[in-house]
Design an enzyme around this catalytic site. Structure first.
Site, PDB file in Angstrom:
ATOM      1  N   SER A 128       0.815  -1.220   0.000  1.00 57.03           N
ATOM      2  CA  SER A 128       0.000   0.000   0.000  1.00 57.03           C
ATOM      3  C   SER A 128       0.848   1.269   0.000  1.00 57.03           C
ATOM      4  O   SER A 128       1.936   1.293   0.577  1.00 57.03           O
ATOM      5  CB  SER A 128      -0.892  -0.007   1.253  1.00 57.03           C
ATOM      6  N   TYR A 162      -1.962   5.505  -4.637  1.00 56.32           N
ATOM      7  CA  TYR A 162      -2.988   6.533  -4.529  1.00 56.32           C
ATOM      8  C   TYR A 162      -2.415   7.749  -5.232  1.00 56.32           C
ATOM      9  O   TYR A 162      -1.268   8.146  -4.951  1.00 56.32           O
ATOM     10  CB  TYR A 162      -3.254   6.906  -3.065  1.00 56.32           C
ATOM     11  N   THR A 188      -5.472   2.558  -7.262  1.00 59.83           N
ATOM     12  CA  THR A 188      -6.784   2.513  -6.592  1.00 59.83           C
ATOM     13  C   THR A 188      -7.584   3.753  -6.961  1.00 59.83           C
ATOM     14  O   THR A 188      -7.095   4.882  -6.812  1.00 59.83           O
ATOM     15  CB  THR A 188      -6.597   2.411  -5.067  1.00 59.83           C
ATOM     16  N   LYS A 255      -7.915  -0.652  -9.544  1.00 54.86           N
ATOM     17  CA  LYS A 255      -8.650  -1.312  -8.452  1.00 54.86           C
ATOM     18  C   LYS A 255      -9.774  -0.405  -7.963  1.00 54.86           C
ATOM     19  O   LYS A 255      -9.540   0.767  -7.683  1.00 54.86           O
ATOM     20  CB  LYS A 255      -7.673  -1.589  -7.310  1.00 54.86           C
ATOM     21  N   SER A 277     -13.804  -4.135  -7.062  1.00 54.32           N
ATOM     22  CA  SER A 277     -13.612  -3.931  -5.617  1.00 54.32           C
ATOM     23  C   SER A 277     -14.446  -2.756  -5.153  1.00 54.32           C
ATOM     24  O   SER A 277     -14.631  -1.780  -5.892  1.00 54.32           O
ATOM     25  CB  SER A 277     -12.123  -3.633  -5.340  1.00 54.32           C
ATOM     26  N   HIS A 279     -13.548  -1.590  -2.023  1.00 49.70           N
ATOM     27  CA  HIS A 279     -12.661  -1.223  -0.919  1.00 49.70           C
ATOM     28  C   HIS A 279     -13.090  -1.926   0.386  1.00 49.70           C
ATOM     29  O   HIS A 279     -13.016  -1.365   1.475  1.00 49.70           O
ATOM     30  CB  HIS A 279     -12.660   0.296  -0.726  1.00 49.70           C
ATOM     31  N   ASP A 313     -12.085  -8.577  -5.293  1.00 51.52           N
ATOM     32  CA  ASP A 313     -11.866  -8.714  -3.844  1.00 51.52           C
ATOM     33  C   ASP A 313     -13.083  -8.259  -3.075  1.00 51.52           C
ATOM     34  O   ASP A 313     -14.000  -7.633  -3.612  1.00 51.52           O
ATOM     35  CB  ASP A 313     -10.584  -8.010  -3.392  1.00 51.52           C
ATOM     36  N   ARG A 337      -8.780  -8.313   4.800  1.00 60.58           N
ATOM     37  CA  ARG A 337      -8.831  -8.526   6.261  1.00 60.58           C
ATOM     38  C   ARG A 337      -8.286  -9.885   6.705  1.00 60.58           C
ATOM     39  O   ARG A 337      -7.624  -9.955   7.747  1.00 60.58           O
ATOM     40  CB  ARG A 337     -10.259  -8.329   6.765  1.00 60.58           C
TER      41      ARG A 337
HETATM   42  C1  LIG Z   1      -7.976  -1.810   7.128  1.00 56.33           C
HETATM   43  C2  LIG Z   1      -7.970  -1.748   5.649  1.00 56.33           C
HETATM   44  C3  LIG Z   1      -7.059  -0.929   5.000  1.00 56.33           C
HETATM   45  C4  LIG Z   1      -7.064  -0.847   3.607  1.00 56.33           C
HETATM   46  N1  LIG Z   1      -6.117  -0.088   2.992  1.00 56.33           N
HETATM   47  C5  LIG Z   1      -6.100  -0.029   1.642  1.00 56.33           C
HETATM   48  C6  LIG Z   1      -5.094   0.702   0.972  1.00 56.33           C
HETATM   49  O1  LIG Z   1      -4.209   1.280   1.590  1.00 56.33           O
HETATM   50  N2  LIG Z   1      -5.140   0.743  -0.384  1.00 56.33           N
HETATM   51  C7  LIG Z   1      -6.108   0.096  -1.107  1.00 56.33           C
HETATM   52  O2  LIG Z   1      -6.120   0.161  -2.331  1.00 56.33           O
HETATM   53  N3  LIG Z   1      -7.051  -0.637  -0.487  1.00 56.33           N
HETATM   54  C8  LIG Z   1      -7.063  -0.721   0.854  1.00 56.33           C
HETATM   55  N4  LIG Z   1      -8.004  -1.487   1.480  1.00 56.33           N
HETATM   56  C9  LIG Z   1      -8.955  -2.288   0.672  1.00 56.33           C
HETATM   57  C10 LIG Z   1      -8.375  -3.672   0.364  1.00 56.33           C
HETATM   58  O3  LIG Z   1      -7.332  -3.576  -0.563  1.00 56.33           O
HETATM   59  C11 LIG Z   1      -9.421  -4.615  -0.212  1.00 56.33           C
HETATM   60  O4  LIG Z   1     -10.068  -3.999  -1.285  1.00 56.33           O
HETATM   61  C12 LIG Z   1     -10.468  -5.089   0.811  1.00 56.33           C
HETATM   62  O5  LIG Z   1      -9.896  -5.236   2.080  1.00 56.33           O
HETATM   63  C13 LIG Z   1     -11.054  -6.412   0.349  1.00 56.33           C
HETATM   64  O6  LIG Z   1     -12.056  -6.835   1.207  1.00 56.33           O
HETATM   65  P1  LIG Z   1     -11.829  -7.926   2.381  1.00 56.33           P
HETATM   66  O7  LIG Z   1     -11.155  -7.192   3.503  1.00 56.33           O
HETATM   67  O8  LIG Z   1     -13.221  -8.335   2.701  1.00 56.33           O
HETATM   68  O9  LIG Z   1     -10.980  -9.041   1.835  1.00 56.33           O
HETATM   69  C14 LIG Z   1      -8.016  -1.582   2.871  1.00 56.33           C
HETATM   70  C15 LIG Z   1      -8.911  -2.417   3.526  1.00 56.33           C
HETATM   71  C16 LIG Z   1      -8.899  -2.511   4.901  1.00 56.33           C
HETATM   72  C17 LIG Z   1      -9.871  -3.437   5.576  1.00 56.33           C
END
Ligand SMILES: Cc1cc2nc3c(=O)[nH]c(=O)nc-3n(C[C@H](O)[C@H](O)[C@H](O)COP(=O)(O)O)c2cc1C
Length: 394
Positions: A128, A162, A188, A255, A277, A279, A313, A337
Site C-alpha cells: 500500500s 494513490y 486505486t 482497483k 472492488s 474497498h 476482492d 482482512r
Molecule cells: C484496514 C484496511 C485498509 C485498507 N487499505 C487499503 C489501501 O491502503 N489501499 C487500497 O487500495 N485498499 C485498501 N483497502 C482495501 C483492500 O485492498 C481490499 O479492497 C479489501 O480489504 C477487500 O475486502 P476484504 O477485507 O473483505 O478481503 C483496505 C482495507 C482494509 C480493511
C-alpha cells in the site's frame, strides 16, 4: 514457516481451522480502536456485510466421476495460476490485497512479516501507499527471502498507488516502485474522498507514535500526520490514467471498478487488468457487492478487442469463494482482512496459515467439483446464482 501441526508457534493456533477462527482470535488480541479500524466499513456497513453474504448466496453445481487424484500428488501444481498474459505465475489464485499500516497489528515486523508469507506461498503482495514500512524495505526483504529461503518462489510485488494532489510526488512514487523491482502498479480509483467510517470517528482513531505512511516521507516531502487520511485528489479522472500510462511501462491494474462501463473504458485506456472492488465496504455504502458486480464486468471486457485480466476482492473467506470467483470469470481474488487477522494472531506464521487454509479449502473445492485444472473451473458451468435460500434458518 511450518505447517500447522509442526511447530510450537502453531501449537498456539492449532484450534484455528478457518478464517473466521483467526478473525475471532485477532479480535481478542487487538485493542478496540485498532480492531474497529480494520474490521468495520462505512455508514451502516451494508456493503461490508453483503460482500460476504453474496458469496454465500451463490450455489455450486459440482460434476462427478472425474479423476481428480492428481491433486493428491506431492508436487501437485493444479492450483497454479498464470496471470497478466502469462507473465506471472502464482501458487493459487489468491493475492494479498493492499491494506494500510501492518505495523498496527504486528508492531515489530508489519509488512515485512506479510511479505515473508507471500514469498513462501509464491503469491503477490500488493504494498500500500499507506504501508507502515517503506516500499524499499519491503522489496529488499522480498529479494532476501527468495534468495535465502525460497529460490523457487514465483512471488512478485505490486505497488498500490494513490494519486496524490502533488503529481510530481505521485510520479516519484511510481519511479521508486520501478527502481525497486515492483512488477506492476495497482492504481486505486475508488477513493476520490475517504468513506464515512463512523467507528473511527467514535474512537477518535489516530496512528500511534512511530507508525506512519513511510512511503510518503522523503527528504523533501512529509505528508504524514496523525490522521491516517492522505491527501487524496478528488479531481482524479481518466486523463490521469493516461498520464500514468505514459510515464511507466509497468503493467497497470486499476482497483475499485464496479460499473461495466468503467471496465470497458479501462480496456480502452490501455490497462492490463481491473480489480472489481468496493474497498472492502469502506467507501460507498450500499454499493453492489463485488461478486454480484463481477459478471457484468466480465461481459463488458470480453466484448472488447483486447483481453485483460479481471480480479475481484471483498468478502473472500473460504476456498469455495475463490472457486466461485474463478467460475464467474475472475483470474484471481485478493484478500484484505484475512491477512490482517493472520498477522495479528501470529505474524508471518499467521499470514502463512491463512494462505495455507485458503489454498487447502480451494483444492478441496476443486476436487469435490470435479476440476483437475483451473481451466476446468472456468469451463464446467459450476455456479448457480439465482436459487434463493435463507442460511439464517439452517
Ligand atoms: C484496514 C484496511 C485498509 C485498507 N487499505 C487499503 C489501501 O491502503 N489501499 C487500497 O487500495 N485498499 C485498501 N483497502 C482495501 C483492500 O485492498 C481490499 O479492497 C479489501 O480489504 C477487500 O475486502 P476484504 O477485507 O473483505 O478481503 C483496505 C482495507 C482494509 C480493511
Amino acid at each position: 514457516m511450518h505447517k500447522a501441526s509442526e511447530n510450537s508457534s502453531s501449537e498456539r493456533t492449532k484450534a484455528l481451522l478457518n478464517i473466521e477462527d483467526y478473525h475471532k482470535k485477532a479480535k481478542e488480541k487487538l485493542e478496540k480502536m485498532t480492531y474497529d479500524f480494520y474490521s468495520t466499513g462505512s455508514d451502516d456497513q451494508l456493503t461490508l456485510i453483503d460482500n460476504q453474504a453474496a458469496f454465500r448466496r451463490i450455489k455450486l453445481r459440482p460434476k462427478m466421476l472425474i479423476d481428480v487424484s492428481s491433486h493428491t500428488k506431492q508436487d501437485s501444481t493444479n492450483c497454479q495460476t498464470q496471470i497478466l498474459n502469462s507473465t506471472m505465475t502464482i501458487g493459487f489464485p489468491c493475492i494479498i490485497a493492499p491494506t494500510a499500516f501492518h505495523r498496527l497489528v504486528d508492531n515489530e515486523n508489519g509488512e515485512l512479516a506479510t511479505v515473508r508469507a507471500a514469498v513462501a506461498h509464491s503469491t503477490i503482495m500488493c504494498v500500500s501507499t499507506n504501508s507502515s514500512t517503506s516500499m524499499e524495505r519491503v522489496a529488499e526483504e522480498h529479494r532476501r527471502q527468495i534468495k535465502e529461503n525460497y529460490p523457487h518462489s514465483t512471488s512478485k510485488l505490486w505497488y498500490q498507488l494513490y494519486v496524490l494532489k502533488d503529481r510530481q510526488y505521485t510520479q516519484k512514487l511510481i519511479k521508486r516502485a520501478e527502481k525497486n523491482g515492483y512488477s506492476a502498479i495497482l492504481l486505486t480509483v475508488d477513493t476520490s474522498v475517504p468513506g464515512n467510517r463512523e467507528c473511527d470517528v467514535h474512537n477518535n482513531f489516530t496512528l500511534p507514535d512511530g507508525i506512519r505512511a513511510e512511503n510518503l516521507i522523503d527528504k523533501d516531502n512529509n505528508y504524514v500526520s496523525k490522521s491516517y487520511h492522505i491527501p487524496f485528489d478528488p479531481s482524479l479522472s481518466w486523463k490521469d490514467l493516461d498520464w500514468i500510462r505514459s510515464i511507466t511501462s509497468l503493467p497497470l491494474i486499476i482497483k475499485g471498478i464496479i460499473h461495466p462501463d468503467d471496465a470497458r473504458q479501462a480496456v480502452r485506456h490501455g490497462v492490463q487488468g481491473v480489480v472489481v472492488s468496493n474497498h472492502g465496504g469502506r467507501q460507498l455504502d450500499t454499493c453492489l457487492s463485488t461478486i454480484d458486480a463481477l459478471p457484468d464486468v466480465i461481459k463488458a471486457v470480453s466484448n472488447e478487442n483486447r483481453q485483460i485480466d479481471v480480479f475481484v476482492d471483498g468478502g473472500v473467506r473460504r476456498g469455495t469463494d475463490i472457486l466461485k470467483a474463478i467460475a464467474l470469470g475472475a483470474k484471481a481474488v485478493l484478500i484484505g482482512r484475512p491477512v490482517l487477522w493472520g498477522l495479528a494472531v501470529d505474524g508471518t506464521q499467521g499470514v502463512y496459515n491463512i494462505l495455507e487454509i485458503l489454498k487447502k479449502e480451494f483444492r478441496l473445492a476443486m476436487m469435490l467439483c470435479g476440476c483437475q485444472t483451473i481451466d476446468d473451473i472456468r469451463k464446467n458451468d459450476l455456479v448457480v446464482t439465482n436459487v434463493a435460500y435463507n442460511p439464517s434458518k439452517l
